[in-house]
Motif scaffolding. Structure first.
Motif, mmCIF file in Angstrom:
data_model
loop_
_atom_site.group_PDB
_atom_site.id
_atom_site.type_symbol
_atom_site.label_atom_id
_atom_site.label_comp_id
_atom_site.label_asym_id
_atom_site.label_seq_id
_atom_site.Cartn_x
_atom_site.Cartn_y
_atom_site.Cartn_z
ATOM 1 N N GLU A 108 9.603 1.751 13.786
ATOM 2 C CA GLU A 108 8.208 1.654 14.230
ATOM 3 C C GLU A 108 8.064 2.142 15.675
ATOM 4 O O GLU A 108 8.862 1.805 16.546
ATOM 5 C CB GLU A 108 7.741 0.204 14.128
ATOM 6 N N ASP A 109 7.021 2.914 15.944
ATOM 7 C CA ASP A 109 6.675 3.329 17.295
ATOM 8 C C ASP A 109 6.026 2.145 18.019
ATOM 9 O O ASP A 109 5.094 1.537 17.491
ATOM 10 C CB ASP A 109 5.709 4.516 17.217
ATOM 11 N N SER A 110 6.522 1.805 19.209
ATOM 12 C CA SER A 110 6.051 0.614 19.932
ATOM 13 C C SER A 110 4.553 0.643 20.209
ATOM 14 O O SER A 110 3.863 -0.364 20.007
ATOM 15 C CB SER A 110 6.802 0.479 21.260
ATOM 16 N N GLN A 111 4.048 1.784 20.687
ATOM 17 C CA GLN A 111 2.622 1.878 21.000
ATOM 18 C C GLN A 111 1.784 1.752 19.737
ATOM 19 O O GLN A 111 0.794 1.018 19.698
ATOM 20 C CB GLN A 111 2.307 3.185 21.727
ATOM 21 N N TRP A 127 2.633 0.254 16.967
ATOM 22 C CA TRP A 127 2.741 -1.126 16.493
ATOM 23 C C TRP A 127 1.788 -2.038 17.254
ATOM 24 O O TRP A 127 1.051 -2.823 16.660
ATOM 25 C CB TRP A 127 4.184 -1.621 16.630
ATOM 26 N N LEU A 128 1.771 -1.923 18.600
ATOM 27 C CA LEU A 128 0.899 -2.761 19.420
ATOM 28 C C LEU A 128 -0.568 -2.499 19.107
ATOM 29 O O LEU A 128 -1.365 -3.430 18.976
ATOM 30 C CB LEU A 128 1.188 -2.537 20.909
ATOM 31 N N GLU A 129 -0.936 -1.248 18.975
ATOM 32 C CA GLU A 129 -2.322 -0.903 18.644
ATOM 33 C C GLU A 129 -2.707 -1.414 17.251
ATOM 34 O O GLU A 129 -3.872 -1.678 16.987
ATOM 35 C CB GLU A 129 -2.538 0.610 18.712
ATOM 36 N N GLY A 130 -1.727 -1.584 16.374
ATOM 37 C CA GLY A 130 -2.005 -2.012 15.015
ATOM 38 C C GLY A 130 -2.134 -3.516 14.815
ATOM 39 O O GLY A 130 -2.515 -3.969 13.735
ATOM 40 N N ILE A 131 -1.841 -4.311 15.853
ATOM 41 C CA ILE A 131 -1.981 -5.763 15.709
ATOM 42 C C ILE A 131 -3.462 -6.102 15.541
ATOM 43 O O ILE A 131 -4.303 -5.662 16.325
ATOM 44 C CB ILE A 131 -1.412 -6.505 16.943
ATOM 45 N N LYS A 132 -3.769 -6.893 14.533
ATOM 46 C CA LYS A 132 -5.158 -7.327 14.318
ATOM 47 C C LYS A 132 -5.447 -8.454 15.300
ATOM 48 O O LYS A 132 -4.949 -9.570 15.150
ATOM 49 C CB LYS A 132 -5.350 -7.795 12.884
ATOM 50 N N VAL A 176 6.874 -5.865 26.478
ATOM 51 C CA VAL A 176 7.920 -5.804 27.506
ATOM 52 C C VAL A 176 9.257 -6.210 26.880
ATOM 53 O O VAL A 176 9.356 -7.280 26.272
ATOM 54 C CB VAL A 176 7.578 -6.750 28.689
ATOM 55 N N PRO A 177 10.310 -5.385 27.042
ATOM 56 C CA PRO A 177 11.617 -5.709 26.464
ATOM 57 C C PRO A 177 12.347 -6.767 27.299
ATOM 58 O O PRO A 177 13.282 -6.471 28.047
ATOM 59 C CB PRO A 177 12.352 -4.365 26.472
ATOM 60 N N THR A 178 11.931 -8.021 27.155
ATOM 61 C CA THR A 178 12.482 -9.103 27.973
ATOM 62 C C THR A 178 13.881 -9.535 27.536
ATOM 63 O O THR A 178 14.469 -10.402 28.168
ATOM 64 C CB THR A 178 11.533 -10.318 27.977
ATOM 65 N N HIS A 179 14.405 -8.920 26.487
ATOM 66 C CA HIS A 179 15.794 -9.176 26.109
ATOM 67 C C HIS A 179 16.757 -8.402 27.007
ATOM 68 O O HIS A 179 17.944 -8.676 27.028
ATOM 69 C CB HIS A 179 16.036 -8.809 24.637
ATOM 70 N N ALA A 207 4.696 -0.383 25.949
ATOM 71 C CA ALA A 207 3.450 -0.106 25.238
ATOM 72 C C ALA A 207 2.351 -0.952 25.878
ATOM 73 O O ALA A 207 2.610 -2.053 26.361
ATOM 74 C CB ALA A 207 3.589 -0.437 23.751
ATOM 75 N N VAL A 208 1.136 -0.416 25.884
ATOM 76 C CA VAL A 208 -0.002 -1.092 26.518
ATOM 77 C C VAL A 208 -1.218 -0.993 25.602
ATOM 78 O O VAL A 208 -1.498 0.070 25.049
ATOM 79 C CB VAL A 208 -0.354 -0.439 27.879
ATOM 80 N N ARG A 209 -1.918 -2.126 25.474
ATOM 81 C CA ARG A 209 -3.188 -2.134 24.726
ATOM 82 C C ARG A 209 -4.265 -2.711 25.633
ATOM 83 O O ARG A 209 -4.160 -3.845 26.095
ATOM 84 C CB ARG A 209 -3.051 -2.979 23.458
ATOM 85 N N GLN A 210 -5.286 -1.931 25.887
ATOM 86 C CA GLN A 210 -6.363 -2.329 26.799
ATOM 87 C C GLN A 210 -7.318 -3.317 26.134
ATOM 88 O O GLN A 210 -7.639 -3.183 24.946
ATOM 89 C CB GLN A 210 -7.140 -1.100 27.272
#
Length: 192
Positions: A55-58, A60-65, A166-169, A179-182
């Protein structure tokens, strides 16, 4: 990406962001002299996020409902003491239904396999226990917060924000958003 986190952040060009960032980088470390890494002012919506390797991170983030964020208002309150290193000093935010709904949506998508009911329960029940060890200097932190607000008089409110992946691991030096979602219509207020 196992162990990544979703953070809610105020707009980087706002006076609110600048004031809180100065607290993180300069002001609080002057009260508690310890080497503290610089990081983005944020609310952790959820951690332990796993995204499939394919999955592409951006995307995936944009796809969260997400729930409607027009009604989302984050109210920042007094500084508090936390029990772990990364939450030793935090600015508490009101736990509103809108903020819980956003956290639950993020948790369901990133951790609980879209189990919305389980994620909502997690968002509503999660809390931190304060530690006594740094309470003695908390008044000094409150003074630093007031000084930061005086230096940034326009920091009382801000409109807009974003969710960061953010890859906090990874080591803390590598905690940069991938990835960023406004969320342009949400609002922040500082009530301390």
């Amino acid at each position: 990406m196992p162990g990544s986190s979703l953070w809610l952040v105020p707009p980087e060009d706002s006076e609110l962001y600048k004031a809180i960032y100065e607290l993180i980088v300069t002001d609080v470390p002057s009260v508690y002299p310890a080497k503290v890494p610089h990081f983005t002012p944020h609310i952790t919506l959820t951690s332990d996020v796993t995204i499939p390797d394919t999955e592409d991170s951006q995307k995936w983030l944009e796809g969260i409902k997400l729930p409607d964020t027009k009604a989302l208002k984050v109210a920042i309150r007094q500084a508090e003491v936390g029990s772990i290193f990364f939450k030793k000093i935090t600015m508490r935010c009101d736990k509103t239904p809108e903020l819980c709904a956003l956290a639950a949506s993020c948790r369901a998508a990133g951790v609980q396999g879209n189990d919305a009911k389980g994620a909502q329960k997690w968002a509503e029940e999660r809390s931190d226990m304060p530690e006594d060890e740094v309470e003695a200097k908390l008044d000094d932190v409150h003074k630093k917060v007031q000084e930061a607000k005086q230096q940034h008089p326009d920091s009382i409110t801000a409109k807009g924000g974003s969710v960061l992946l953010v890859p906090t691991h990874k080591p803390i030096e590598e905690w940069k958003s991938i990835a960023v979602r406004q969320l342009p219509e949400m609002e922040w207020t500082w009530h301390t």
